[in-house]
Write a protein that holds these residues in place. Structure first.
Motif, mmCIF file in Angstrom:
data_model
loop_
_atom_site.group_PDB
_atom_site.id
_atom_site.type_symbol
_atom_site.label_atom_id
_atom_site.label_comp_id
_atom_site.label_asym_id
_atom_site.label_seq_id
_atom_site.Cartn_x
_atom_site.Cartn_y
_atom_site.Cartn_z
ATOM 1 N N SER A 32 0.834 -1.200 0.000
ATOM 2 C CA SER A 32 0.000 0.000 0.000
ATOM 3 C C SER A 32 0.872 1.255 0.000
ATOM 4 N N GLN A 33 0.376 2.292 -0.642
ATOM 5 C CA GLN A 33 1.103 3.564 -0.621
ATOM 6 C C GLN A 33 0.891 4.320 0.684
ATOM 7 N N ILE A 34 -0.015 3.816 1.503
ATOM 8 C CA ILE A 34 -0.302 4.475 2.779
ATOM 9 C C ILE A 34 0.569 3.867 3.865
ATOM 10 N N ASP A 35 1.245 4.727 4.609
ATOM 11 C CA ASP A 35 2.069 4.276 5.728
ATOM 12 C C ASP A 35 2.013 5.334 6.812
ATOM 13 N N ARG A 36 1.874 4.909 8.080
ATOM 14 C CA ARG A 36 1.750 5.868 9.184
ATOM 15 C C ARG A 36 3.028 5.864 10.020
ATOM 16 N N CYS A 37 3.711 7.001 10.001
ATOM 17 C CA CYS A 37 4.872 7.165 10.881
ATOM 18 C C CYS A 37 4.425 7.451 12.311
ATOM 19 N N GLU A 38 3.204 7.926 12.453
ATOM 20 C CA GLU A 38 2.680 8.282 13.766
ATOM 21 C C GLU A 38 1.174 8.013 13.785
ATOM 22 N N LEU A 39 0.649 7.863 14.989
ATOM 23 C CA LEU A 39 -0.776 7.659 15.173
ATOM 24 C C LEU A 39 -1.282 8.562 16.281
ATOM 25 N N THR A 40 -2.578 8.851 16.244
ATOM 26 C CA THR A 40 -3.206 9.630 17.313
ATOM 27 C C THR A 40 -3.921 8.685 18.262
ATOM 28 N N VAL A 41 -3.614 8.820 19.533
ATOM 29 C CA VAL A 41 -4.217 7.981 20.568
ATOM 30 C C VAL A 41 -5.221 8.809 21.363
ATOM 31 N N GLU A 42 -6.437 8.284 21.512
ATOM 32 C CA GLU A 42 -7.435 8.871 22.413
ATOM 33 C C GLU A 42 -7.302 8.157 23.753
ATOM 34 N N TRP A 43 -7.028 8.931 24.811
ATOM 35 C CA TRP A 43 -6.682 8.319 26.098
ATOM 36 C C TRP A 43 -7.895 7.958 26.942
ATOM 37 N N GLY A 44 -9.067 8.358 26.550
ATOM 38 C CA GLY A 44 -10.249 8.026 27.320
ATOM 39 C C GLY A 44 -10.542 8.989 28.450
ATOM 40 N N ASP A 45 -9.722 10.011 28.604
ATOM 41 C CA ASP A 45 -9.953 11.022 29.647
ATOM 42 C C ASP A 45 -10.222 12.395 29.037
ATOM 43 N N GLY A 46 -10.577 12.402 27.730
ATOM 44 C CA GLY A 46 -10.841 13.655 27.043
ATOM 45 C C GLY A 46 -9.639 14.238 26.344
ATOM 46 N N SER A 47 -8.484 13.573 26.464
ATOM 47 C CA SER A 47 -7.270 14.086 25.817
ATOM 48 C C SER A 47 -6.779 13.094 24.780
ATOM 49 N N SER A 48 -5.913 13.559 23.914
ATOM 50 C CA SER A 48 -5.315 12.712 22.888
ATOM 51 C C SER A 48 -3.868 13.124 22.690
ATOM 52 N N SER A 49 -3.080 12.230 22.078
ATOM 53 C CA SER A 49 -1.658 12.498 21.846
ATOM 54 C C SER A 49 -1.231 11.837 20.549
ATOM 55 N N THR A 50 -0.142 12.348 20.006
ATOM 56 C CA THR A 50 0.499 11.714 18.861
ATOM 57 C C THR A 50 1.633 10.843 19.376
ATOM 58 N N ILE A 51 1.647 9.575 18.962
ATOM 59 C CA ILE A 51 2.753 8.692 19.341
ATOM 60 C C ILE A 51 3.430 8.217 18.069
ATOM 61 N N TYR A 52 4.727 7.914 18.168
ATOM 62 C CA TYR A 52 5.547 7.626 16.995
ATOM 63 C C TYR A 52 5.912 6.147 16.925
ATOM 64 N N ARG A 53 6.148 5.726 15.703
ATOM 65 C CA ARG A 53 6.592 4.353 15.481
ATOM 66 C C ARG A 53 8.029 4.214 15.975
ATOM 67 N N VAL A 54 8.312 3.079 16.656
ATOM 68 C CA VAL A 54 9.619 2.950 17.320
ATOM 69 C C VAL A 54 10.431 1.777 16.805
ATOM 70 N N ASN A 55 9.907 1.006 15.854
ATOM 71 C CA ASN A 55 10.670 -0.155 15.382
ATOM 72 C C ASN A 55 11.121 0.057 13.947
ATOM 73 N N GLY A 56 12.195 -0.628 13.546
ATOM 74 C CA GLY A 56 12.696 -0.569 12.183
ATOM 75 C C GLY A 56 13.738 0.523 11.968
ATOM 76 N N ASP A 68 10.697 3.177 10.756
ATOM 77 C CA ASP A 68 10.072 2.736 9.508
ATOM 78 C C ASP A 68 9.138 1.545 9.650
ATOM 79 N N GLY A 69 9.147 0.850 10.785
ATOM 80 C CA GLY A 69 8.466 -0.435 10.854
ATOM 81 C C GLY A 69 9.335 -1.509 10.232
ATOM 82 N N VAL A 70 8.864 -2.777 10.288
ATOM 83 C CA VAL A 70 9.670 -3.894 9.809
ATOM 84 C C VAL A 70 8.840 -4.736 8.849
ATOM 85 N N ASN A 71 9.391 -4.966 7.635
ATOM 86 C CA ASN A 71 8.760 -5.856 6.671
ATOM 87 C C ASN A 71 9.029 -7.289 7.120
ATOM 88 N N ILE A 72 7.950 -8.031 7.506
ATOM 89 C CA ILE A 72 8.133 -9.395 7.998
ATOM 90 C C ILE A 72 7.728 -10.435 6.952
#
Length: 868
Positions: A32-56, A68-72
């Motif tokens: 896929s041409q779509i790849d996410r270097c980061e994601l948005t997490v909803e914490w369940g307390d009304g706040s959210s954060s951006t977290i980053y990919r840590v492998n690869g 980059d992630g890892v091609n398995i």
């Protein structure tokens, strides 16, 4: 873009206090041409954060801290995102991630490429139950299977905290966490999907269609609170993907093994063997909790070779691995087809094995008798993680030898819990409660652990108090009468009396109290120390029991002490149908191993003969004639568990009489049923349970509309003498129960213990035309009739129908379903009372399906052609 998300989950780790580290793991399409270097997490307390990919590596996300992630392989990228968050207060929080979108062509998610990928996890932030970490999922959520071959998968969940884990199937989630209701729809997933709630084995038996499928399940973790109740600590939802392909390959098979139990500090080893029906080469690997801790288990990962393939599991857990919940190891074997291809992939079998690690027993226990107490001591348990010890006691030995994994002290041994110590080093206990002379007291000790687990029980160890006082041995009823009854009391002299502290001569003071509690003792005799028996005459031995004790004094009235209480045996009768139940009650320092039951041979003769015995306190005399009086007494055959005591001891109860009568209710019948809601057919069958009275002559059927309604006082159908009944018309929705009625003069009816309920299946069919012209054909607008002339109108409640003309004026309205079904609308205007003109009308029908609960409101609307 044929977008990208295949599978994933969210896990968490406690960092102390209200702070947690969150790991989001996703599996996406490499192509896929779509790849996410980061994601948005909803914490369940009304706040959210951006977290980053840590492998690869770090080539795909320029200018970002993300990796980059890892091609398995197999067009799969493994992505691990990680972040930290501090929750504002204690409580439950649901953490979620949504990413657009899922990959295309998922069979059971229509238009999956347009459906967001959504996963969530719930964490219970709570300090008093200790830090909490989610289960770790050791096996990837991407797997392959063959069409028409059983598919098995296991996530390999391991909870480092030792919490109890339970698995449950749930729907996959789409936009904003909405359920994708097609997940298990039989139109897409033809055969059943099953998830073992304990082991986590996901079994699809069998996939009928090829292609990709997504499923989801939640892993819940529970922990005991201070009250001993389990509380939900959190849950992890995994969304997994299965690729089913057409193939001729047959899957390999692992031979079943386990479950196992291993004592901390000892070795567990066993062989695991897999075979392949096609003779393909195999690999065999293992995953699970024992590989995640230290000391860890060993197993070739993988072992490879021709079929059959065998490998050795080996583990020597230490005390740090002792816990209440078992460990699970998932063995996985995979074949290597001779001609592998897209349509002939490698296939897999798994075997999940339970392993419990238990603590060893406490060693070198001992009991030392003192004047009025027994001192207990033992070596601290080998496992220093123990937080205390539970002590159990019984009269006399049992000879308990625990079976494998039988920790603690089971109730069947007759041992009773008497107390605890706190702390690993606290290995002594003083027992001084309710100790009696002449009794051997035996003990077992169990180490306890913070999570509720227990060690094996120690060996039995015993002691008895010194016999420094008289001991009552007999309370024997010689004569039963309301005023002139007689009881013989016997005792033995103190065998280990300190004659220096209490010089002779001595005298006995005999005391008596009514009943068993011994709270109102009065003196009844003073006897020299040469006498050890007494006939207590002029008593009411007919209506109550009596207790006795012997007080020992010197001739100068210095009290040495008082014996333990001992009561007479008191018998009661309970009338049954053609039988009498006898209950015996007593409170004595000796044990009555047997009670022999005597019955008067001829009414009024005064001659009794033994008819049986019981090793309990209940005896049932059967084969009697209702309305005839029978008289009985019981004779206890007893013994002391201590040493150098007289035996056997014979003590009689009073004579008690009773008449059998049929006042006993029959057993509730065993019920079976078969229902066809659409055909309005219900068949109820019943039978009398084995071992129950056989005097049942008829059966009744009770009915109530819903589970919350009370049962009526009168049955729906009564006096049934067969073993089944059929309902063949009308609605069958509601709850049913069957009772049995016996042949007593005043019949007894069994209780309603079990009932079954049947949900409705609403059906309503309305015509789109009618001709109210009086020709006898289609003259009324009402439900369509079937071939048998029955209206297609079933299980309908809260009914209302209205008909409007083309200008929106109401011309007909009805809320009585019976009137509509039977009479309908004859085409007359409800306002003018004149025949409506020929033309097109519009109806709205509002109703609820009749059900056991509250069904949602439903609306049917359509055109109605009126012809003249």
């Amino acid at each position: 873009m044929a977008t990208h998300n295949r599978a994933g989950e969210i896990t968490y780790r406690s960092l102390g206090g209200n702070t947690y580290e969150i790991t989001v793991t996703t599996y996406t399409k490499v192509s896929s041409q779509i790849d996410r270097c980061e994601l948005t997490v909803e914490w369940g307390d009304g706040s959210s954060s951006t977290i980053y990919r840590v492998n690869g590596g770090n080539a795909r996300c320029p200018g970002s801290p993300a990796r980059d992630g890892v091609n398995i392989g197999n067009d799969i990228r493994l992505n691990v995102y990680r972040g930290e968050h501090t929750f504002p207060s204690q409580g439950y929080y649901t953490i979620s991630v949504q990413d657009l979108n899922r990959n295309s062509d998922v069979n059971n998610i229509p238009n999956s490429v347009q459906v967001p990928f959504f996963v969530s996890t719930t964490v219970f932030v709570r300090s008093d139950l200790g830090p909490n970490n989610s289960p770790t999922l050791l096996n990837a959520p991407i797997d392959e299977g063959c069409q028409n071959q059983i598919f098995i998968h296991n996530a390999g969940a391991f909870d480092i905290d030792g919490d109890s884990i339970a698995y449950e199937l749930v729907d996959c989630k789409g936009l904003n966490g909405r359920n994708i209701t097609e997940t298990y729809n039989p139109n897409y997933v033809q055969d059943s999907v099953y998830l073992n709630e304990i082991t986590g084995d996901f079994i699809w038996n069998v996939p009928k269609n090829t292609g990709q499928f997504n499923f989801a399940f939640v892993i819940k973790e529970f922990r005991k609170n201070r009250n001993g109740n389990y509380e939900l600590m959190g849950s992890v939802t995994r969304d997994m993907q299965v690729d089913i392909r057409p193939c001729t390959n047959q899957p390999p098979v692992i031979n079943p093994v386990g479950p196992f139990c291993v004592e901390a500090g000892t070795n567990l080893n066993f062989q695991v063997t897999s075979t392949d029906p096609d003779g393909d080469d195999l690999s065999l690997s293992a995953s699970g909790g024992p590989f995640q801790i230290t000391p860890s288990a060993s197993f070739p990962n993988p072992a490879t070779g021709p079929s059959p393939l065998t490998a050795q599991f080996n583990w020597t857990p230490d005390c740090g691995q002792v816990r209440l919940q078992p460990y699970y190891v998932t063995f996985r074997t995979e074949d290597s087809p001779a001609n592998p291809s897209v349509n002939n992939p490698s296939l897999v079998d798994i075997e999940t094995v339970e392993i419990r690690v238990v603590a060893p027993s406490c060693k070198n226990p001992g009991a030392t008798a003192n004047q009025n107490s027994i001192s207990l001591a033992w070596d601290p348990n080998l496992c220093t993680e123990a937080d205390g010890y539970d002590i159990y006691r019984r009269k006399g030995t049992f000879g308990f030898s625990p079976a494998e994994c039988e920790t603690g002290v089971p109730a069947y041994t007759g041992y009773e819990y008497i107390g605890s110590t706190t702390g690993w080093i606290s290995s002594t206990y003083e027992d001084s409660v309710d100790l009696e002379l002449g009794v051997q007291y035996c003990y077992m000790v169990v180490a306890t652990f913070p999570d509720g687990s227990e060690s094996y029980a120690s060996v039995e160890f015993c002691a008895e108090l010194p016999k420094t006082l008289p001991i009552v041995t007999n309370v024997d009823i010689r004569q039963t009468d309301a005023t002139n009854g007689e009881i013989e009391v016997r005792w033995i002299a103190a065998q280990e009396l300190d004659s220096v502290a209490f010089p002779p001569p001595y005298e006995y003071i005999l005391e008596r109290a009514p009943g068993f509690d011994g709270n109102t003792f009065v003196q009844i005799a003073t006897l020299p120390d040469t006498d050890t028996n007494f006939i207590d005459a002029g008593m009411n031995t007919q209506d109550q029991a009596w207790s006795y004790r012997v007080r020992l004094e010197t001739s100068t009235n210095i009290e040495v002490g008082v014996s333990d209480d001992a009561s007479s045996i008191f018998a009661r009768t309970t009338p049954r149908d053609e039988s009498i139940q006898l209950n015996f009650k007593y409170l004595t320092p000796w044990v009555n191993d047997t009670i022999v039951v005597f019955r008067e041979t001829t009414p009024g003769s005064g001659v009794f003969d033994s008819i049986g015995f019981t090793t309990d306190t209940v005896y049932l005399d059967t084969g009697l004639v209702n309305g005839t009086e029978y008289c009985y007494y019981g004779m206890g055959v007893g013994r002391f568990t201590g040493s150098n005591m007289p035996a056997p001891l014979f003590n009689r109860s009073q004579v008690v009489c009773g008449e059998p009568s049929d006042s006993e209710k029959p057993c509730p019948p065993t019920v079976t049923w078969l229902a066809d809601c659409e055909a309005a057919y219900l068949r109820i069958g019943w039978s009398n349970p084995v071992g129950c009275p056989t005097d049942v002559v008829s059966y009744n059927i009770y009915y109530k509309p819903s589970p919350d309604d009370p049962w009526p006082s009168t049955p729906l159908v009564s006096g049934l003498t067969g073993n089944f009944f059929e309902f063949t018309e009308g609605s069958i929705v509601g709850c049913y129960a069957v009772t049995a009625v016996d042949d007593a003069d005043i019949p007894n009816e069994s209780d309603i213990i079990e009932a079954f309920c049947i949900e409705g299946c609403a059906d309503l069919l309305l015509p789109n035309a009618f001709s109210p012209n009086g020709d006898g054909q289609n003259d009324f607008f009402f439900p369509v009739r079937n071939d048998q002339g029955q209206p297609i109108f079933r299980d309908i409640s809260d009914f209302k129908i209205e008909v409007f003309n083309r200008w929106g004026r109401k011309v007909y309205s009805e809320e009585d379903p019976n009137r509509f079904v039977n009479e309908g609308w004859d085409g007359t205007d409800m306002t003018t009372d004149q025949p409506c003109a020929e033309g097109v009308y519009y109806y709205i029908c509002i109703y609820r399906a009749r059900s056991l609960g509250t069904a949602p409101e439903q609306i049917i609307q359509g055109d109605l052609h009126l012809f003249r």
